[in-house]
Design an enzyme around this catalytic site. Structure first.
Site, PDB file in Angstrom:
ATOM      1  N   ARG A  81       6.446  16.480  23.193  1.00 18.39           N
ATOM      2  CA  ARG A  81       6.944  15.148  23.547  1.00 18.39           C
ATOM      3  C   ARG A  81       6.821  14.793  25.134  1.00 18.39           C
ATOM      4  O   ARG A  81       7.000  15.628  25.818  1.00 18.39           O
ATOM      5  CB  ARG A  81       8.387  15.307  23.167  1.00 18.39           C
ATOM      6  CG  ARG A  81       9.306  13.953  23.306  1.00 18.39           C
ATOM      7  CD  ARG A  81       9.980  14.218  24.725  1.00 18.39           C
ATOM      8  NE  ARG A  81      10.767  12.867  25.192  1.00 18.39           N
ATOM      9  CZ  ARG A  81      11.435  12.539  25.912  1.00 18.39           C
ATOM     10  NH1 ARG A  81      11.090  13.301  27.109  1.00 18.39           N
ATOM     11  NH2 ARG A  81      12.066  11.599  26.364  1.00 18.39           N
ATOM     12  N   VAL A  82       6.392  13.633  25.316  1.00 26.62           N
ATOM     13  CA  VAL A  82       6.459  13.161  26.711  1.00 26.62           C
ATOM     14  C   VAL A  82       7.347  11.920  26.896  1.00 26.62           C
ATOM     15  O   VAL A  82       7.468  11.033  26.050  1.00 26.62           O
ATOM     16  CB  VAL A  82       5.052  12.952  27.217  1.00 26.62           C
ATOM     17  CG1 VAL A  82       4.851  12.092  28.468  1.00 26.62           C
ATOM     18  CG2 VAL A  82       4.212  13.941  27.277  1.00 26.62           C
ATOM     19  N   GLY A  83       8.247  11.946  27.857  1.00 24.55           N
ATOM     20  CA  GLY A  83       8.950  10.846  28.109  1.00 24.55           C
ATOM     21  C   GLY A  83       8.536   9.775  29.193  1.00 24.55           C
ATOM     22  O   GLY A  83       7.220   9.492  29.162  1.00 24.55           O
ATOM     23  N   ASP A  84       9.356   8.933  29.643  1.00 20.34           N
ATOM     24  CA  ASP A  84       8.756   8.085  30.651  1.00 20.34           C
ATOM     25  C   ASP A  84       8.475   8.497  31.976  1.00 20.34           C
ATOM     26  O   ASP A  84       7.501   7.836  32.720  1.00 20.34           O
ATOM     27  CB  ASP A  84      10.071   6.911  30.970  1.00 20.34           C
ATOM     28  CG  ASP A  84      11.182   7.727  31.601  1.00 20.34           C
ATOM     29  OD1 ASP A  84      11.531   8.864  31.119  1.00 20.34           O
ATOM     30  OD2 ASP A  84      11.761   7.046  32.403  1.00 20.34           O
ATOM     31  N   THR A 124      16.255  13.389  35.250  1.00 19.86           N
ATOM     32  CA  THR A 124      15.117  13.246  36.270  1.00 19.86           C
ATOM     33  C   THR A 124      15.430  12.904  37.554  1.00 19.86           C
ATOM     34  O   THR A 124      16.460  12.002  37.843  1.00 19.86           O
ATOM     35  CB  THR A 124      14.538  12.187  35.352  1.00 19.86           C
ATOM     36  OG1 THR A 124      14.119  12.181  34.271  1.00 19.86           O
ATOM     37  CG2 THR A 124      13.206  11.605  36.239  1.00 19.86           C
ATOM     38  N   THR A 145      15.753   6.876  35.023  1.00 19.84           N
ATOM     39  CA  THR A 145      16.276   8.269  34.616  1.00 19.84           C
ATOM     40  C   THR A 145      16.871   8.020  33.248  1.00 19.84           C
ATOM     41  O   THR A 145      17.303   6.941  32.990  1.00 19.84           O
ATOM     42  CB  THR A 145      17.450   8.985  35.733  1.00 19.84           C
ATOM     43  OG1 THR A 145      17.874  10.064  35.111  1.00 19.84           O
ATOM     44  CG2 THR A 145      18.417   8.147  35.853  1.00 19.84           C
ATOM     45  N   GLY A 146      17.086   8.896  32.351  1.00 19.73           N
ATOM     46  CA  GLY A 146      17.799   8.865  31.008  1.00 19.73           C
ATOM     47  C   GLY A 146      16.887   8.866  30.015  1.00 19.73           C
ATOM     48  O   GLY A 146      15.700   9.822  30.171  1.00 19.73           O
ATOM     49  N   GLY A 152      13.901   8.614  28.004  1.00 21.07           N
ATOM     50  CA  GLY A 152      12.611   8.238  28.138  1.00 21.07           C
ATOM     51  C   GLY A 152      12.185   7.119  27.255  1.00 21.07           C
ATOM     52  O   GLY A 152      11.194   6.157  27.827  1.00 21.07           O
TER      53      GLY A 152
END
Ligand code: GLY
Length: 330
Positions: A218-221, A190, A241-242, A244
């Site tokens: 799927r949704v991350g941070d 990210t 980043t990373g 999520g």
């Protein structure tokens, strides 16, 4: 769940832009000794995750011309969204397990206004759609088909985001379809960016194609305000980043801004943010999280779990790719 590990930063396509000498780390660790109030505010300034030099250079260009922080972060991260060589952001990003490139992004301004798009397909600049959500709708988040439809209504053009390179890798991945910890399937992730403009106002942006071969939907941070990004113009901003899921579980960026509000430096706050994640993951630390932060004085900091995370700073003092201190040292 697959855990990515980011051990190297990419410098692809950036060499030609290195116009000024690299600085040593701009982490505020060396500034922590100064007494608050004595140190002049460093502005304008931009900071972003990883060695996204072209993106930070673009944001700096906007700031240097007197542009505002919101325009700077939007235009900055758009560089990575458009870069098809970058397989973790925007056009060319790696797809989900069904071969669909789904993008997440959010943006936040000095007044606490924010906008986000989640799991959006076929639009090359999710950050600009996120800004439109912020400016043109009564909402904060639009997801999936609704986000895509809104983008078309706003004049964005339908684009096939799956490049031949990412498609080939996905076809290869399908031979095993293994979704488990694999070290280094990507070199970077990210882009999160924070800027302070000449007025001293702060904005931030965060954009990603998310975890490669993730489950559909799927949704991350990254598009979650407070998790992947948070800005408070009185205090500062933070972005992540990373992996999520772990950032969401600690509401990482909001946490870091609140820690700065309580007096921690950006560096100290990022370290504490990582420590909270580690505390929730005592038995598994084979993943990467990197936080960066900036405070109202223009002091910056970054901290991560695995060695190898870097963050870029750009100000009148020059620009630098700063190695981040890490929880795991080797
Ligand atoms: N940090 C990006 C993601 O987990 O999707």
């Amino acid at each position: 769940m697959q855990r990515r590990n980011f051990l190297k930063n990419s410098t692809k396509g950036t060499a030609g832009l290195l116009a000024t000498p690299l600085l040593a780390s701009c982490s505020d660790s060396k500034k922590e000794k100064t007494i608050a109030g004595e140190q002049p505010i460093l502005k304008p300034i931009v900071i972003c995750t990883w060695d996204f030099h072209n993106a930070s250079a673009k944001a700096w260009e906007v700031l240097e011309k007197g542009g505002n922080a919101l325009d700077a972060v939007e235009q900055g991260v758009m560089i990575e969204e458009a870069d098809t060589e970058n397989q973790t952001v925007g056009f060319g990003g790696r797809p989900d397990r069904d071969g669909k490139v789904t993008l997440d992004a959010c943006i936040m301004d000095k007044d606490g206004n924010c906008g986000a798009v989640l799991c959006m397909q076929n639009i090359a600049h999710p950050i600009s759609v996120a800004r439109k959500v912020m400016e043109e709708t009564p909402h904060v988040m639009l997801a999936g088909k609704g986000a895509e439809q809104f983008a078309y209504e706003q004049g964005f053009v339908k684009t096939n985001l799956l490049t031949e390179k990412s498609k080939k890798e996905w076809v290869e991945w399908q031979k095993t379809s293994q979704y488990e910890p694999i070290i280094n399937i990507e070199n970077h992730d990210t882009i999160g960016m924070l800027a302070i403009d000449a007025n001293g106002d702060i904005s931030g942006a965060c954009t990603t194609s998310g975890m490669a071969y993730k489950m559909s939907g799927r949704v991350g941070d990254s598009p979650i305000i407070g998790a992947g990004l948070f800005v408070d113009n009185e205090v500062g901003g933070a972005t992540a980043t990373g992996v999520g899921e772990e950032v969401v579980r600690t509401v990482g960026s909001f946490l870091i801004v609140e820690l700065m509000r309580q007096g921690k430096s950006p560096q100290e706050a990022c370290k504490e943010g990582v420590k909270r994640i580690i505390a929730k993951n005592k038995d598994k630390q084979d993943f990467q999280i990197g936080f960066i932060a900036i405070n109202k004085k223009g002091e910056t900091g970054g901290y991560c779990i695995q060695p190898g995370f870097t963050y870029r700073t750009y100000s009148k003092e020059g620009h630098a790719n700063n190695p981040s201190d890490s929880f795991i040292k080797t």
